[in-house]
Every structure is written in C-alpha cells, then in structure tokens.
Write a protein that holds these residues in place. Structure first.
Motif, mmCIF file in Angstrom:
data_model
loop_
_atom_site.group_PDB
_atom_site.id
_atom_site.type_symbol
_atom_site.label_atom_id
_atom_site.label_comp_id
_atom_site.label_asym_id
_atom_site.label_seq_id
_atom_site.Cartn_x
_atom_site.Cartn_y
_atom_site.Cartn_z
ATOM 1 N N PRO A 56 84.256 45.011 40.797
ATOM 2 C CA PRO A 56 83.243 45.132 39.754
ATOM 3 C C PRO A 56 81.918 44.500 40.133
ATOM 4 O O PRO A 56 80.948 44.630 39.425
ATOM 5 C CB PRO A 56 83.865 44.414 38.565
ATOM 6 C CG PRO A 56 84.821 43.454 39.164
ATOM 7 C CD PRO A 56 85.312 44.055 40.437
ATOM 8 N N ASP A 67 62.686 54.682 27.894
ATOM 9 C CA ASP A 67 64.002 54.923 28.481
ATOM 10 C C ASP A 67 65.102 54.717 27.453
ATOM 11 O O ASP A 67 66.041 55.507 27.359
ATOM 12 C CB ASP A 67 64.224 53.962 29.670
ATOM 13 C CG ASP A 67 63.270 54.266 30.790
ATOM 14 O OD1 ASP A 67 62.974 53.348 31.582
ATOM 15 O OD2 ASP A 67 62.826 55.421 30.875
ATOM 16 N N GLY A 108 77.086 46.709 41.420
ATOM 17 C CA GLY A 108 75.669 46.794 41.043
ATOM 18 C C GLY A 108 75.388 46.004 39.796
ATOM 19 O O GLY A 108 74.585 46.404 38.971
ATOM 20 N N MET A 109 76.053 44.884 39.658
ATOM 21 C CA MET A 109 76.040 44.246 38.340
ATOM 22 C C MET A 109 74.843 43.340 38.141
ATOM 23 O O MET A 109 74.070 43.513 37.227
ATOM 24 C CB MET A 109 77.322 43.433 38.176
ATOM 25 C CG MET A 109 77.701 43.287 36.764
ATOM 26 S SD MET A 109 79.331 42.587 36.669
ATOM 27 C CE MET A 109 79.240 41.355 37.906
ATOM 28 N N PRO A 158 71.844 42.538 39.747
ATOM 29 C CA PRO A 158 70.452 43.032 39.697
ATOM 30 C C PRO A 158 70.283 44.125 38.656
ATOM 31 O O PRO A 158 69.241 44.269 38.058
ATOM 32 C CB PRO A 158 70.202 43.586 41.103
ATOM 33 C CG PRO A 158 71.344 43.140 41.929
ATOM 34 C CD PRO A 158 72.480 42.835 41.016
ATOM 35 N N GLY A 159 71.369 44.867 38.432
ATOM 36 C CA GLY A 159 71.254 45.972 37.489
ATOM 37 C C GLY A 159 71.018 45.474 36.079
ATOM 38 O O GLY A 159 70.284 46.062 35.307
ATOM 39 N N MET A 160 71.635 44.352 35.763
ATOM 40 C CA MET A 160 71.483 43.859 34.386
ATOM 41 C C MET A 160 70.091 43.308 34.172
ATOM 42 O O MET A 160 69.617 43.222 33.051
ATOM 43 C CB MET A 160 72.521 42.748 34.116
ATOM 44 C CG MET A 160 73.933 43.265 34.097
ATOM 45 S SD MET A 160 74.134 44.695 33.048
ATOM 46 C CE MET A 160 73.959 43.940 31.472
ATOM 47 N N GLY A 174 67.478 44.748 35.055
ATOM 48 C CA GLY A 174 66.515 45.843 35.042
ATOM 49 C C GLY A 174 65.731 45.964 33.754
ATOM 50 O O GLY A 174 64.502 45.894 33.747
ATOM 51 N N PRO A 175 66.444 46.108 32.648
ATOM 52 C CA PRO A 175 65.700 46.340 31.409
ATOM 53 C C PRO A 175 64.767 45.181 31.049
ATOM 54 O O PRO A 175 63.774 45.369 30.386
ATOM 55 C CB PRO A 175 66.785 46.471 30.359
ATOM 56 C CG PRO A 175 67.997 46.852 31.113
ATOM 57 C CD PRO A 175 67.865 46.234 32.461
#
Lengths: 155, 301
Positions: free
Chosen positions: A11, A33, A14-15, A17-19, A21-22
């Motif tokens: 898991p 978006d 991509g957790m 850095p992805g979180m 993002g917004p």
C-alpha cells in the motif's frame, strides 16, 4: 491454474505524495477538480452498472471493505465493468484475428462473422495481458476418445 | 474519519445476497457485459472463469482500498482510498501516473472511468435481486439461556447454548401420547414412539419384547380387515374352489395364523400365469405344484 498478477502490491506506493496533492495545488484548480469529481460521482447514481450493487457489496465485504456510501460501491462496480469490457474487447480482437488469418477459400469466410464465441483460448490470451494467468486443460483423459476430434462447444 | 462499526456483526460477513447466488449472479452479469461487447455466445468454462476473475477483481479493489484506509488510521475507506486502489490496479498505467505530486481526487484513472461511463450504453442487471435488510442479517438469531436469564429445562444442557424454541415440549413429546418425560431426573424419551414398558402395557403378542414400540391404535382391526379383503378379492376372481393365501408377514393373530377357517385347497400364488393355468385344469387333477408342472411340460413336448 489461475493466479492474480498485479493486485497484491504494497500500500505504500503512491500514498504520501499523493495525499499532499490537493493541499499543495492552486485553490481554484482544486475546486474545479473536486467539482468535476463530485459531478462524476453524482452522475454515477444515475448510471446503473451491469454488476448489481448487492453482488459488489458481497465481494467487498469479503475483503474488509465496509462503506455505507453507495457512490463508492457504484465506483467499484463501474471499474469492474470497465475491466471486464476491456478483457472482452481484447479477446474479441484475438478471435477476429484468428478468423481472418487463414483466408484459404472465400466461401467459408463470410464478411460478417456468424457467431462470436468466447473460447478459453482467447480468454487466457486476453487475461495474460491484464495480469491473470489462466491455464485450461484441453481435454480430460477420461475416455479413450477424449481429445481426438476437434469439437467446438457453444453455450 | 469514518465511524467504526457499532456492533461486531455489522462489519462481519453479513452479505446482502445469499452465498449460493453469488456465482450465478456474477455469471449472469458477466454474460451481459460480454454481450454488450459484441459476443453472442461463450463457452461455459470461459464464462465461469471470467465471472470468477471479476469477483476476485472486486475483492482485490476492496482489499487495496481497505489497506489504504487502515494505513491512514481509518476503518472505513473513502473516495481517496478507492481512487488510490484503482490507480494501483491500472497495470497499463493511466495518464498522469508519472507525476508523484499528482492530485488524487482528479487522477487520470478517474478520468478514464468517466470516459468509459460516457461511452458505454447502460445495461442494467437482468432481474432485481432480493435484498436483505441491512440490519436484520447482522444480529444473531438466537439468544442463550444465560442471556435470557432462564434455566435450561434439562440438566445436561449448559446455559451458554441457545434457548430452546417456543413450544418445544409439545412438539417433542406430542402426537397425543402421554408424556414420559421426567423433569427432575432429566430423562427424556428420544424416540417419537413409546415402548410397551413406558406405557405400562403388556405386548399383545407373546414374542414381542416390551421395549419395542407400541403397536399403533387399531392395529388388530386393520390386520383382520386386510386379510379378509385379500381373500375376498381372490374369491371373486377364481372359480371359488381354491383359496389362495398371501404370505402377510410374521404377525400372528391371537396365536393363530390368519387363514380362514373353511378352506379346501391351498396353493401358494407364484404369479398370474399360475392362476390362469390352474383355472384351465380341473381342480381334481392338480394335487400339487409338481404335478401341474409335469403336466405342462407334457403339453409342451
């Protein structure tokens, strides 16, 4: 016989850095978006997936996914439907390629295919590209004449 | 942050459809998707395999989403977890995958899905499925003796087992007979019928042991009537001079065999053809089965 290919990764992909993002994006862009996402999710409630919600909830329950939100269930159902139709179109291409390849005599191959049947052969080729290894025995040696004459089985 | 399940049964395997339907339902929906893609038929094994793969795909998505949620300290996955699970399952990649700082909620995987939803024609499932109420299946359907604060009626039954259903006593000992149940000692007749000893009666026939079940009411009448009916029927069919006797079991009635008092000749009936041949020959000529047989072979020869 059959093993899942790429679904078991950890898991931690991509957790992190992805979180972020917004939070890190521009304010207006983020709202757009999210508005698009909200619109997409609400459009899901109008669209009825082919896979019924009860079945999806049953399978999700077996893996510990418990969510009262119906939109997420529909999202998973639509994703599975897309997955299946991708496999179906891939195997359809395999089937048509096999029919079109040996063009020996014109009278047997009509311009329009008579009946497209999903065979295990096509299916295993299509699934291999999606990470599923499907091996099907050609015949069961339970009688002396098993596997001798080629037979097409249709359902 | 989702609220955790209030009761342990809620999050457990309380599935909305019965388990035996799941294979059939997934096969039907897979067939519908195949038909929408252009197939007109499918091999049975291929359909089963593909529907199984679909179920496993759903499970895999759910497992990944639940894992993402747990890694963030939540028990219920939300849309971000599902999107991340979708991105992970995209083996061919999706637009924007190379950007590590990509926004989750507007990822390329979702865009692909949206495009698919717009492009494909809607094919709902063939029949509506019966859905169990979400709260009814979760609760267990029984209550233990201890929880109901009642004593088990039989001494050997522990208090943590489920309670007996209502009216179990009547159903257990019923059928009109007197109950031989002894509540103090806990002895219960497990047979549906009652032995002669339990009913404090002597068996009518001397060879019958007292621990065998009692004969049903009216057994004497039925036996007598049955014997009489059979012989009467035979009398009507035959010439009336010969009486056939059926072997009707080992029961003896009052110490005598169940044969009518006045009878002239007795022949055991072996088949229909025997009766016909017996009628053909005059009765005084057939003294026994052997003679009849000899006569028949003479005729053949």
């Amino acid at each position: 016989m059959m093993s899942g290919g790429g679904g078991g990764g950890g898991p931690g992909g991509g957790m992190g850095p992805g979180m972020g993002g917004p939070v890190g994006g521009g304010g207006d862009g983020r709202h757009d978006d999210e508005a698009a996402l909200t619109e997409f999710l609400s459009s899901l409630m109008d669209y009825t997936p082919t896979i019924p919600d009860e079945l999806v909830e049953h399978y999700l329950g077996r893996s510990g996914f418990h969510c009262p939100d119906l939109r997420l269930t529909r999202l998973v159902a639509v994703a599975t439907q897309k997955f299946l139709s991708d496999i179906a179109s891939d195997s359809l291409q395999h089937c048509k390629a096999r029919v079109a390849a040996p063009i020996k005599d014109n009278k047997s191959k009509q311009p329009k295919d008579r009946r497209l049947v999903l065979t295990m052969d096509d299916l295993s080729k299509a699934l291999r590209e999606h990470g599923v290894n499907l091996k099907h025995p050609e015949y069961f040696a339970d009688s002396p004449s098993a596997g001798m004459a080629p037979s097409t089985r249709e359902e | 942050m989702g609220t955790p399940a209030k009761r342990p049964f809620d999050a457990a395997a309380a599935s909305p459809i019965p388990r035996r339907f799941q294979a059939a339902v997934s096969a039907v929906s897979t067939a519908q998707i195949l038909r929408a893609s252009g197939y007109s038929a499918a091999e049975a094994a291929a359909l089963r395999a593909l529907s199984d793969v679909a179920g496993r795909y759903i499970e895999s998505l759910g497992r990944a989403a639940a894992a993402f949620a747990e890694a963030h300290g939540r028990t219920e996955p939300n849309v971000a977890d599902v999107v991340l699970a979708l991105e992970e399952h995209a083996l061919d990649g999706f637009p924007g995958a190379s950007d590590p700082a990509r926004p989750v909620l507007c990822s390329g995987a979702l865009a692909e899905l949206a495009r698919f939803v717009d492009a494909v024609t809607e094919v709902p499932f063939a029949k509506p499925l019966p859905r169990r109420a979400p709260g009814s299946g979760a609760r267990k359907g029984w209550e233990s003796f201890a929880a109901a604060e009642r004593e088990p009626p039989l001494r050997h039954v522990p208090h943590w087992l489920p309670r007996f259903p209502e009216g179990w006593e009547e159903r257990f000992h019923g059928r009109g007979e007197a109950t031989a149940k002894d509540e103090d000692t806990g002895e219960v007749a497990v047979k549906g019928s009652e032995s002669f000893a339990a009913a404090h009666r002597e068996p009518q026939l001397r060879h019958d042991p007292h621990w065998r079940p009692r004969f049903a009411e009216g057994w004497e009448e039925r036996l007598r009537l049955r014997g009489r009916d059979e012989t009467a029927a035979k009398d009507e069919e035959d010439t009336g001079e010969v009486v056939t006797v059926m072997a009707n079991g080992n029961l003896v009635e009052n110490g005598r065999s169940s044969v009518p008092e006045n009878r002239e000749k007795v022949l055991f009936r072996l088949g229909d053809k025997w009766r016909r041949r017996r009628q053909a020959l005059p009765p005084e000529k057939c003294g026994g089965a052997l003679e009849l047989f000899v006569k028949r072979t003479e005729k053949l020869v």
